[in-house]
Design a protein around this motif. Structure first.
Motif, short mmCIF file in Angstrom:
data_model
loop_
_atom_site.label_atom_id
_atom_site.label_comp_id
_atom_site.label_asym_id
_atom_site.label_seq_id
_atom_site.Cartn_x
_atom_site.Cartn_y
_atom_site.Cartn_z
N GLY A 293 0.80 -1.22 0.00
CA GLY A 293 0.00 0.00 0.00
C GLY A 293 0.83 1.26 0.00
O GLY A 293 0.62 2.16 -0.83
N TRP A 296 2.79 1.67 -3.36
CA TRP A 296 1.94 2.03 -4.51
C TRP A 296 1.44 3.47 -4.39
O TRP A 296 1.50 4.24 -5.36
CB TRP A 296 0.76 1.06 -4.61
CG TRP A 296 -0.05 1.19 -5.86
CD1 TRP A 296 0.14 0.51 -7.03
CD2 TRP A 296 -1.16 2.06 -6.08
NE1 TRP A 296 -0.79 0.91 -7.96
CE2 TRP A 296 -1.61 1.86 -7.41
CE3 TRP A 296 -1.83 2.99 -5.28
CZ2 TRP A 296 -2.68 2.55 -7.94
CZ3 TRP A 296 -2.91 3.69 -5.82
CH2 TRP A 296 -3.33 3.46 -7.14
N ILE A 297 0.95 3.83 -3.24
CA ILE A 297 0.40 5.19 -3.05
C ILE A 297 1.50 6.24 -3.18
O ILE A 297 1.32 7.28 -3.83
CB ILE A 297 -0.29 5.29 -1.68
CG1 ILE A 297 -1.56 4.42 -1.67
CG2 ILE A 297 -0.65 6.74 -1.34
CD1 ILE A 297 -2.16 4.22 -0.29
N HIS A 300 2.51 6.82 -6.90
CA HIS A 300 1.56 7.59 -7.71
C HIS A 300 1.46 9.04 -7.24
O HIS A 300 1.12 9.93 -8.04
CB HIS A 300 0.19 6.90 -7.70
CG HIS A 300 0.16 5.69 -8.57
ND1 HIS A 300 0.64 4.47 -8.16
CD2 HIS A 300 -0.24 5.50 -9.87
CE1 HIS A 300 0.52 3.59 -9.15
NE2 HIS A 300 -0.01 4.19 -10.18
N THR A 301 1.77 9.29 -5.99
CA THR A 301 1.84 10.68 -5.52
C THR A 301 2.96 11.43 -6.23
O THR A 301 2.76 12.54 -6.75
CB THR A 301 2.08 10.71 -4.00
OG1 THR A 301 1.00 10.07 -3.33
CG2 THR A 301 2.20 12.15 -3.49
N ALA A 396 -3.79 8.90 -6.13
CA ALA A 396 -3.01 8.43 -4.98
C ALA A 396 -3.79 8.61 -3.69
O ALA A 396 -3.81 7.72 -2.82
CB ALA A 396 -1.69 9.20 -4.91
N GLY A 399 -6.24 5.92 -3.14
CA GLY A 399 -5.68 4.68 -2.63
C GLY A 399 -5.66 4.61 -1.12
O GLY A 399 -5.74 3.51 -0.53
N VAL A 400 -5.54 5.76 -0.47
CA VAL A 400 -5.51 5.79 1.00
C VAL A 400 -6.84 5.33 1.59
O VAL A 400 -6.88 4.74 2.67
CB VAL A 400 -5.17 7.22 1.49
CG1 VAL A 400 -5.23 7.30 3.02
CG2 VAL A 400 -3.79 7.64 0.99
N ARG A 405 -4.47 0.34 0.73
CA ARG A 405 -3.56 0.78 1.81
C ARG A 405 -3.12 -0.38 2.68
O ARG A 405 -2.01 -0.39 3.21
CB ARG A 405 -4.27 1.84 2.66
CG ARG A 405 -3.40 2.42 3.77
CD ARG A 405 -4.06 3.65 4.37
NE ARG A 405 -5.35 3.34 4.96
CZ ARG A 405 -5.52 2.96 6.23
NH1 ARG A 405 -4.47 2.83 7.03
NH2 ARG A 405 -6.73 2.72 6.70
#
Length: 443
Positions: A293, A296-297, A300-301, A396, A399-400, A405
């Protein structure tokens, strides 16, 4: 998080089957790196229009989506290695036509015929390639194998655009496309030399064949019912809408706004591809330490900030550095999501799940490319890049608030090896056609 690698095994690079597959994929990627630059330059050379570049990208994208609907069914039914060889040969022939026709007279319409068919063949190839990794390495080495493959692809992406820029400037983009055609022939030869492992008994559940659409929907149901894969599919579909035309916009920005040449574009894309190399090498340790998580997040941020920054950058070195950051994070995020799908999905569904993911994932891409390139020509690159960058940041953030996550991969027993070692010309049970049925399947 995936299981830790087991001790006492030979390094992955010494695995004969994986090594041969690695070389074949590298050759294919090297050719793609030439086409990556040469096709947009060919269109720009003849038409001078960024909108035409975007339209061609969009048409090819539609063909990819359509092929993706049936690609997974074919991959789960038939010999995966042979499908990849056929896809390579089709692309070799069609891309080979372009420089031949260009010798007589440039015909942009030919690109609108060749590129969609090649994109469809490429989609079939990629679906089969993802499933092949699962049958080449142990389950706890999937992320490592994907990272090594992507690192090598990225290395070719460094030299490819650089060489393509030089070749295009010296001999014209059509000659660079001829190099691409030749690479597919070499890839097909390499694929003839590998043999895939058999899948675990728990992963092979042969069923009566259904209609292709029914089998595809079985994969889509698995994808949609798995919470993490569902969230990834939705968010990445938005992401691809925002970034599918990024390369076209970047080439336009460098040549139109910053006064660069074809050689300059090759240098920018070649050096920026070092970011993909870095991402591919970093992804496995990052995922082990930070988890799926957060990795990946975070990736993309940073993609969002990099895309926005490219639009406001006023020098070629700054554009190159920001594009490298974007490609690094794109590599990390892509390898993470692809590896998780390979780990979660049963082998007999992996082709259809991959197909369902990519068909959904890329469905918005063609429209996004057409809109992005049209808007760049009308409103300028800075405004378009800022909007796209903010959109990536929102992906992003999304995703949280989803199961992404907290995503963790299940522990799996590694697929068993066939006795007697690899036999290059034999056909394994994993490659044999088997029934489809209910089930389902993603990068």
């Amino acid at each position: 998080m995936s299981a830790e690698p087991r001790a006492g095994r030979a390094p992955l690079w010494r695995d004969r089957a994986f090594g041969t597959y690695w070389i074949a994929q590298t050759l294919s990627a090297a050719g793609n790196a030439f086409a990556y630059l040469a096709v947009p330059l060919l269109v720009l050379e003849v038409t001078g229009s960024v909108a035409q570049m975007g339209l061609l990208t969009a048409v090819a994208g539609v063909a990819s989506v359509i092929a993706g609907v049936f690609g997974g069914v074919l991959v789960d039914r038939y010999d995966r290695r042979r499908l990849m060889i056929v896809a390579d040969l089709v692309r070799m022939v069609l891309f080979g036509l372009v420089p031949i026709v260009w010798l007589v007279s440039p015909q942009v319409w030919l690109l609108f015929v060749v590129l969609p068919i090649c994109a469809a063949a490429g989609m079939l190839f990629q679906v089969a390639a993802v499933t092949a990794v699962r049958n080449l390495v142990d389950a706890d080495r999937i992320t490592e194998a994907n990272g090594r493959l992507q690192a090598t692809f990225a290395a070719t992406a460094v030299l490819g655009p650089l060489l393509a820029g030089v070749v295009s400037a010296r001999f014209g983009p059509a000659v660079a496309i001829a190099v691409n055609a030749a690479s597919f022939a070499l890839s097909a030869v390499g694929l003839r030399l590998i043999r895939l492992r058999t899948a675990q008994p728990a992963d092979t559940a042969p069923m009566a064949r259904e209609r292709p659409l029914v089998e595809f929907l079985a994969g889509a149901r698995f994808l949609w019912r798995q919470p993490v894969l569902r969230a990834l599919t939705v968010l990445l579909s938005v992401f691809i809408f925002l970034t599918y035309g990024f390369t076209d916009v970047l080439i336009y920005h460098v040549t139109h706004d910053l006064g660069g040449t074809e050689g300059t574009v090759g240098i920018v894309l070649g050096l920026a591809a070092l970011g993909t190399v870095a991402g591919a090498l970093l992804v496995a340790p990052l995922r082990r330490r930070r988890g799926f998580g957060a990795t990946w997040i975070g990736a993309h941020t940073l993609c969002g900030f990099a895309v926005a920054g490219v639009g406001v950058a006023t020098t070629v070195p700054t554009v190159t550095a920001l594009t490298a950051v974007y490609l690094c994070c794109l590599s990390v995020g892509g390898i993470c999501s692809m590896s998780l799908r390979q780990e979660i999905t049963p082998d007999h569904l992996l082709g259809r799940v991959t197909s369902a993911f990519w068909s959904t994932h890329y469905a918005l891409g063609p429209a996004g490319a057409a809109i992005l390139t049209w808007a760049a020509g009308r409103y300028g690159v800075p405004a378009v890049a800022l909007v796209a960058g903010v959109g990536c940041l929102l992906v992003a953030v999304g995703g949280v608030f989803t199961p992404i996550r907290r995503a963790r991969a299940p522990n799996r027993r590694p697929p068993h090896r066939d006795s007697g070692g690899p036999r290059p010309w034999a056909r394994s049970a994993a490659e044999a056609p088997h029934g489809g049925g209910v089930g389902t399947p993603g990068t």
